[in-house]
Motif scaffolding. Structure first.
Motif, PDB file in Angstrom:
ATOM      1  N   GLY A  19       0.790  -1.231   0.000  1.00 60.92           N
ATOM      2  CA  GLY A  19       0.000   0.000   0.000  1.00 60.92           C
ATOM      3  C   GLY A  19       0.817   1.273   0.000  1.00 60.92           C
ATOM      4  O   GLY A  19       0.288   2.351   0.229  1.00 60.92           O
ATOM      5  N   ARG A  20       2.119   1.169  -0.275  1.00 62.65           N
ATOM      6  CA  ARG A  20       2.990   2.352  -0.319  1.00 62.65           C
ATOM      7  C   ARG A  20       3.392   2.630  -1.762  1.00 62.65           C
ATOM      8  O   ARG A  20       4.119   1.831  -2.360  1.00 62.65           O
ATOM      9  CB  ARG A  20       4.232   2.131   0.537  1.00 62.65           C
ATOM     10  N   PRO A  21       2.919   3.738  -2.338  1.00 59.59           N
ATOM     11  CA  PRO A  21       3.307   4.038  -3.725  1.00 59.59           C
ATOM     12  C   PRO A  21       4.805   4.328  -3.810  1.00 59.59           C
ATOM     13  O   PRO A  21       5.424   4.793  -2.846  1.00 59.59           O
ATOM     14  CB  PRO A  21       2.483   5.282  -4.055  1.00 59.59           C
ATOM     15  N   PRO A  26       1.910   3.125  -8.600  1.00 64.88           N
ATOM     16  CA  PRO A  26       0.937   3.454  -7.550  1.00 64.88           C
ATOM     17  C   PRO A  26       0.735   2.269  -6.606  1.00 64.88           C
ATOM     18  O   PRO A  26       0.982   1.122  -6.977  1.00 64.88           O
ATOM     19  CB  PRO A  26      -0.343   3.742  -8.351  1.00 64.88           C
ATOM     20  N   ALA A  27       0.302   2.555  -5.404  1.00 66.43           N
ATOM     21  CA  ALA A  27       0.012   1.490  -4.444  1.00 66.43           C
ATOM     22  C   ALA A  27      -1.111   0.615  -4.990  1.00 66.43           C
ATOM     23  O   ALA A  27      -2.031   1.096  -5.649  1.00 66.43           O
ATOM     24  CB  ALA A  27      -0.390   2.089  -3.098  1.00 66.43           C
ATOM     25  N   MET A  28      -1.036  -0.658  -4.734  1.00 62.28           N
ATOM     26  CA  MET A  28      -2.101  -1.560  -5.155  1.00 62.28           C
ATOM     27  C   MET A  28      -3.284  -1.397  -4.207  1.00 62.28           C
ATOM     28  O   MET A  28      -3.112  -1.223  -2.996  1.00 62.28           O
ATOM     29  CB  MET A  28      -1.619  -3.019  -5.128  1.00 62.28           C
ATOM     30  N   SER A  29      -4.472  -1.480  -4.775  1.00 66.28           N
ATOM     31  CA  SER A  29      -5.677  -1.396  -3.949  1.00 66.28           C
ATOM     32  C   SER A  29      -5.937  -2.753  -3.286  1.00 66.28           C
ATOM     33  O   SER A  29      -5.388  -3.784  -3.709  1.00 66.28           O
ATOM     34  CB  SER A  29      -6.872  -1.021  -4.824  1.00 66.28           C
ATOM     35  N   GLY A  30      -6.789  -2.747  -2.309  1.00 68.23           N
ATOM     36  CA  GLY A  30      -7.170  -3.997  -1.663  1.00 68.23           C
ATOM     37  C   GLY A  30      -7.802  -4.970  -2.643  1.00 68.23           C
ATOM     38  O   GLY A  30      -7.568  -6.181  -2.574  1.00 68.23           O
ATOM     39  N   GLU A  31      -8.569  -4.422  -3.593  1.00 69.34           N
ATOM     40  CA  GLU A  31      -9.206  -5.282  -4.594  1.00 69.34           C
ATOM     41  C   GLU A  31      -8.157  -5.909  -5.521  1.00 69.34           C
ATOM     42  O   GLU A  31      -8.257  -7.079  -5.890  1.00 69.34           O
ATOM     43  CB  GLU A  31     -10.219  -4.481  -5.422  1.00 69.34           C
ATOM     44  N   GLU A  32      -7.141  -5.127  -5.889  1.00 66.71           N
ATOM     45  CA  GLU A  32      -6.091  -5.659  -6.761  1.00 66.71           C
ATOM     46  C   GLU A  32      -5.298  -6.764  -6.053  1.00 66.71           C
ATOM     47  O   GLU A  32      -4.954  -7.777  -6.653  1.00 66.71           O
ATOM     48  CB  GLU A  32      -5.136  -4.541  -7.193  1.00 66.71           C
TER      49      GLU A  32
END
Length: 135
Positions: A19-21, A26-32
């Motif tokens: 979750g750190r860009p 970019p940071a990955m989302s929870g869904e990704e």
């Protein structure tokens, strides 16, 4: 024959997964992240179901690595030997299948099609010293 499929990532890859860009990623989302885990779980379950699965594990981020070497016969341990942008082994699958071609078919499942240039390596697992000769 057994083959090891080696998956690679950099510290930046681990950072975006956490979750750190990072620059350019970019940071990955929870869904990704959930989708990635679901894909990997299905791929591994497929290997279990086909009887080709031997082992599979992910490895922790490179910042947790330690390098051990001998300097003048004395063991020296250093922390986090990998620069942030260098790719390192991130995980592996060991499969047992009929051919190198089949191992390559399996390996494709572990490449993210959305990440152009991503790759895995495949190497036969050494089962005897006689296999060390190079043709």
């Amino acid at each position: 024959m057994k083959y090891m499929i080696m998956l690679y990532a950099s510290q930046q890859d681990y950072d975006v997964l956490a979750g750190r860009p990072t620059p350019g990623k970019p940071a990955m989302s929870g869904e990704e992240i959930a989708a990635m885990h679901e894909h990997m779980g299905k791929a591994n379950q497929g290997l279990v179901d086909s009887g080709e699965h031997v082992a599979a594990h992910g490895l922790t981020a490179p910042v947790h690595a330690r390098r051990v070497e001998l300097r003048g016969g004395t063991p020296v341990v250093t922390d986090g030997p990998y620069p942030e942008t260098q790719e390192v082994l991130a995980g592996f699958n060991i499969v047992e299948c009929d051919s190198f071609d089949r191992a390559a078919e399996i390996a494709v499942q572990f490449i993210n099609p959305a990440a152009e240039g991503e790759y895995v390596d495949i190497r036969p697992v050494l089962e005897g010293v006689e296999e060390l000769s190079v043709p």
